[in-house]
Scaffold this active site. Structure first.
Site, PDB file in Angstrom:
ATOM      1  N   SER A 224      -0.268   1.642   1.608  1.00 37.92           N
ATOM      2  CA  SER A 224      -1.401   2.354   2.190  1.00 37.92           C
ATOM      3  C   SER A 224      -2.197   1.391   3.061  1.00 37.92           C
ATOM      4  CB  SER A 224      -2.297   2.929   1.087  1.00 37.92           C
ATOM      5  OG  SER A 224      -2.922   1.875   0.362  1.00 37.92           O
ATOM      6  N   LYS A 225      -3.287   1.880   3.634  1.00 38.71           N
ATOM      7  CA  LYS A 225      -4.093   1.065   4.540  1.00 38.71           C
ATOM      8  C   LYS A 225      -4.665  -0.172   3.871  1.00 38.71           C
ATOM      9  CE  LYS A 225      -5.376   4.877   7.603  1.00 38.71           C
ATOM     10  NZ  LYS A 225      -6.483   5.699   8.148  1.00 38.71           N
ATOM     11  N   ARG A 226      -4.811  -0.131   2.548  1.00 39.27           N
ATOM     12  CA  ARG A 226      -5.372  -1.312   1.879  1.00 39.27           C
ATOM     13  C   ARG A 226      -4.422  -2.511   1.939  1.00 39.27           C
ATOM     14  NH1 ARG A 226      -3.920   2.025  -2.366  1.00 39.27           N
ATOM     15  NH2 ARG A 226      -2.273   1.249  -3.735  1.00 39.27           N
TER      16      ARG A 226
END
Length: 491
Positions: free
Chosen positions: A244-246
């Site tokens: 994910s974006k993290r």
């Protein structure tokens, strides 16, 4: 004789092309190319509230950048709503579906009542209504959806990746196939479209596994052949959680903007969940096509390793010709504000020599820009760590560079060998090791503590720029405090 496979990639234009979607597209594309089949592109844009034309263009652009050309399409699912409705009517007529008059408010109230039950499913209260009565209610204009009637028993298929897979039908609710606005849901639309397009194999992410029993039942209810399904492993971050974006960049365009080569990205994505059966990692497209097989797809989730991507990108860069790199890097040079025209007017061959020098140490085109920047006129920023290591005694270093500058200015032939002889001669005169001149000079010329071979760098920079760089460095050194000065001032 077995017919050539027909596979598809069917992204939704509700976001940019994610690396997971790109990997799915790549697996389908490689399979089609290896087997002499067809790769169909379909945009699943029936979600009108979230679908955006600019995202469709971004997806097409991302696939094109990766080199994944399609044989048919792009088709748009929204163009096929009439066929979806016709298929829903067929399912109603055969008794495989029924009209549901439960309102959204009623359904939400029942969900709240069952809040403690994580396995809550639609209770089927419209399932046994008289079809003639429901038809009359629908014709009178009463809002309703259409639900698929899940049969008893279980749904079983032989998954290309996971083998024999089974679901108990009792664990699957009677799901909606047609909304109250007469638009199809994903489950019916994908079956209708895949059938119409003659899709033989459906390869997609493992997160779609729970959709497969629903779709298999629709295929059977409509009397269609069921395609072969395969569910590829998910892509996880280094922490073992779904990418994910993290974890950083997840959209293909972000890697493009960061200067990764598309051929490296394809090579990397191919190895996320697939293995050629040996330890070979560097592969170009032709080899990937030749070696790709469905048997090589892994069951376990793949880990997105940024270091490995960087290494592969570096490998592809170093093996690319300087002429290829020159074409790729020009936009990045412009974005970095480097005016190239004046330098290139001197010699296009000179620029190719610079690229040949720097590309072997680069991982991305941004690295190429960073390493090529010192060869163009303009001030440098000196790395603090390199200053602390190689310019520890500014006065002494300035004196040494000054002596070297004098000799370089009068050097007859500006080439690697004479330049090296000159530097080593100055070091001998100063009774110091050559490294005591090489490292300070590298910092003066490039602003960095690391670079390609310093004598190659010096030759390609040209006498005029080298002397100017040394002058700038000496000026910087003169302005720096000496350790002895600091010690005296602290007493």
């Amino acid at each position: 004789m077995t017919e050539p496979p027909r596979v598809r990639f069917a992204p939704s234009p509700t976001g940019y092309l994610h690396v997971g979607g790109a990997r799915t597209a790549l697996f389908n594309w490689l399979f089609a190319r290896h087997a002499g089949g067809s790769f169909i592109l379909r945009i699943e844009d029936t979600d009108r509230n979230r679908s955006r034309p600019e995202l469709t263009e971004a997806i097409l652009d991302g696939l094109t950048w990766l080199g994944l050309n399609w044989d048919e399409g792009p088709y748009h699912q929204a163009d096929f709503v009439a066929r979806h409705r016709t298929d829903a009517e067929r399912l109603l007529a055969s008794g495989h579906a029924y009209r549901c008059f439960c309102t959204p408010e009623e359904l939400e109230a029942r969900r709240r009542e069952a809040a403690g039950d994580a396995a809550y499913m639609y209770d089927g209260r419209c399932r046994d209504l008289d079809p003639d009565v429901t038809l009359a209610r629908a014709r009178s204009g009463e809002p309703h959806s259409v639900r698929f009637r899940m049969p008893p028993g279980e749904t079983v298929w032989d998954d290309l990746v996971h083998g024999r897979t089974r679901f108990a039908n009792a664990d699957i609710e009677d799901f909606v196939i047609l909304r109250s606005d007469s638009t199809s849901t994903y489950q019916l639309a994908v079956v209708s479209d895949d059938t119409e397009m003659g899709i033989t194999h459906v390869m997609r992410g493992a997160d779609h596994t729970s959709n497969t029993p629903k779709q298999i039942q629709i295929y059977r209810a409509l009397g269609h052949d069921v395609p072969i399904f395969g569910h590829v492993p998910l892509i996880l971050g280094a922490d073992g959680k779904r990418l994910s974006k993290r974890h950083g960049a997840t959209a293909v365009r972000q890697y493009r903007e960061a200067g990764f080569l598309p051929r490296a990205m394809v090579n990397f994505l191919a190895l996320l969940g697939w293995s050629p059966g040996d330890d070979v990692e560097y592969m170009e497209m032709a080899e990937l096509i030749e070696r790709f097989s469905l048997d090589g797809i892994n069951k376990k989730a793949a880990i997105f390793d940024n270091d490995k991507l960087g290494w592969l990108s570096g490998q592809h860069l170093s093996k690319s010709s300087a002429a290829e790199v020159a074409d790729w890097v020009v936009p990045f040079m412009g974005e970095a504000g480097i005016a190239m025209s004046g330098a290139l007017e001197r010699s296009g061959e000179w620029w190719l020599q610079v690229l040949d020098l720097v590309k072997v140490r680069a991982r991305t085109l941004m690295d190429v820009v960073s390493q090529a920047r010192p060869f163009f006129e303009g001030s440098l920023t000196y790395e603090a760590a390199a200053i602390a290591k190689h310019w520890k005694d500014p006065e002494v270093v300035a004196g040494r560079l000054g002596r070297l500058r004098e000799r370089l200015q009068g050097l007859g032939q500006w080439a690697q060998v004479p330049i090296e002889q000159c530097l080593r001669g100055v070091a001998a005169e100063l009774e110091i090791g050559a490294g005591k001149l090489i490292h300070p000079l590298r910092l003066a010329l490039t602003g960095s503590g690391v670079s390609p071979g310093i004598f190659e760098v010096t030759e390609l920079m040209g006498r005029e720029l080298v002397l100017a760089r040394i002058d700038d460095a000496m000026q910087e050194l003169v302005a720096m405090p000496n350790d002895s000065d600091e010690k005296n001032s602290s007493r």
